[in-house]
Design a protein around this motif. Structure first.
Motif, PDB file in Angstrom:
ATOM      1  N   GLU A  46       0.839  -1.196   0.000  1.00 35.63           N
ATOM      2  CA  GLU A  46       0.000   0.000   0.000  1.00 35.63           C
ATOM      3  C   GLU A  46       0.875   1.247   0.000  1.00 35.63           C
ATOM      4  O   GLU A  46       0.842   2.048   0.933  1.00 35.63           O
ATOM      5  CB  GLU A  46      -0.918  -0.022   1.234  1.00 35.63           C
ATOM      6  N   ASP A  47       1.671   1.424  -1.053  1.00 41.44           N
ATOM      7  CA  ASP A  47       2.605   2.541  -1.079  1.00 41.44           C
ATOM      8  C   ASP A  47       1.914   3.902  -1.144  1.00 41.44           C
ATOM      9  O   ASP A  47       2.510   4.922  -0.843  1.00 41.44           O
ATOM     10  CB  ASP A  47       3.646   2.391  -2.190  1.00 41.44           C
ATOM     11  N   GLY A  48       0.637   3.954  -1.491  1.00 41.06           N
ATOM     12  CA  GLY A  48      -0.107   5.208  -1.474  1.00 41.06           C
ATOM     13  C   GLY A  48      -0.405   5.698  -0.069  1.00 41.06           C
ATOM     14  O   GLY A  48      -0.858   6.821   0.134  1.00 41.06           O
ATOM     15  N   TYR A  49      -0.134   4.875   0.929  1.00 44.76           N
ATOM     16  CA  TYR A  49      -0.368   5.214   2.328  1.00 44.76           C
ATOM     17  C   TYR A  49       0.555   6.328   2.808  1.00 44.76           C
ATOM     18  O   TYR A  49       0.175   7.131   3.645  1.00 44.76           O
ATOM     19  CB  TYR A  49      -0.167   3.953   3.178  1.00 44.76           C
ATOM     20  N   TYR A  50       1.744   6.394   2.263  1.00 45.28           N
ATOM     21  CA  TYR A  50       2.751   7.335   2.746  1.00 45.28           C
ATOM     22  C   TYR A  50       2.523   8.743   2.210  1.00 45.28           C
ATOM     23  O   TYR A  50       1.894   8.935   1.179  1.00 45.28           O
ATOM     24  CB  TYR A  50       4.158   6.824   2.418  1.00 45.28           C
ATOM     25  N   GLN A  51       3.072   9.732   2.919  1.00 42.32           N
ATOM     26  CA  GLN A  51       2.794  11.138   2.661  1.00 42.32           C
ATOM     27  C   GLN A  51       3.441  11.681   1.393  1.00 42.32           C
ATOM     28  O   GLN A  51       2.983  12.694   0.869  1.00 42.32           O
ATOM     29  CB  GLN A  51       3.247  11.976   3.854  1.00 42.32           C
ATOM     30  N   VAL A  52       4.490  11.074   0.919  1.00 37.82           N
ATOM     31  CA  VAL A  52       5.193  11.578  -0.262  1.00 37.82           C
ATOM     32  C   VAL A  52       5.415  10.464  -1.271  1.00 37.82           C
ATOM     33  O   VAL A  52       5.376   9.285  -0.935  1.00 37.82           O
ATOM     34  CB  VAL A  52       6.574  12.199   0.113  1.00 37.82           C
TER      35      VAL A  52
END
Length: 140
Positions: A46-52
């Motif tokens: 779920e790499d879209g979880y991170y802020q950048v």
């Protein structure tokens, strides 16, 4: 005659109250390892979880790479944490080295998850302090 609170014939121990810090370091290392593995799994799936985006990270690599770094590092940290309970010098050395590596990895991951990375860095500093300042006492 035995002192109050002591059993007759049982020699006094050289262990101080600081040995609790070593147990604390071992437990926190296992917990930190689990946290790294969870953080790695999130980065993998779920790499879209991170802020950048990956271009905003200090080390600009794909989140899949970061995920595997966290998973492998987490397993090593947890294993080292379990080894600390054996009271061996090599386990303390490995513990300090993996805590240093974990802190460096989390500095590289600050942009993606600032609060989480700062918490992990603080945990690593406590581990390093406990293992270097009071490590000898657990062997006794």
């Amino acid at each position: 005659m035995a002192e109050p609170g002591r059993r007759h014939g049982v020699p006094p121990t050289m262990m101080s109250g600081w040995v609790g810090w070593i147990a604390f370091a071992g437990v926190i290392m296992v917990l930190l390892g689990v946290f790294h593995v969870l953080q790695g799994l999130v980065a993998l799936f779920e790499d879209g979880y991170y802020q950048v985006e990956k271009s905003g990270l200090a080390v600009q690599v794909d989140y899949t790479v970061w995920g595997w770094v966290h998973i492998v590092g987490g397993v090593v940290i947890a294993a080292a944490g379990l080894a600390v309970f054996a009271g061996k010098m090599w386990a303390r050395i490995v513990g300090v080295l993996v805590a240093m590596a974990s802190a460096i990895v989390n500095v590289g991951f600050l942009a993606a998850s600032p609060a989480w990375s700062l918490t992990m860095i603080a945990m690593n500093l406590l581990i390093i302090w406990a293992l270097t300042a009071h490590g000898r006492e657990i062997a006794e």
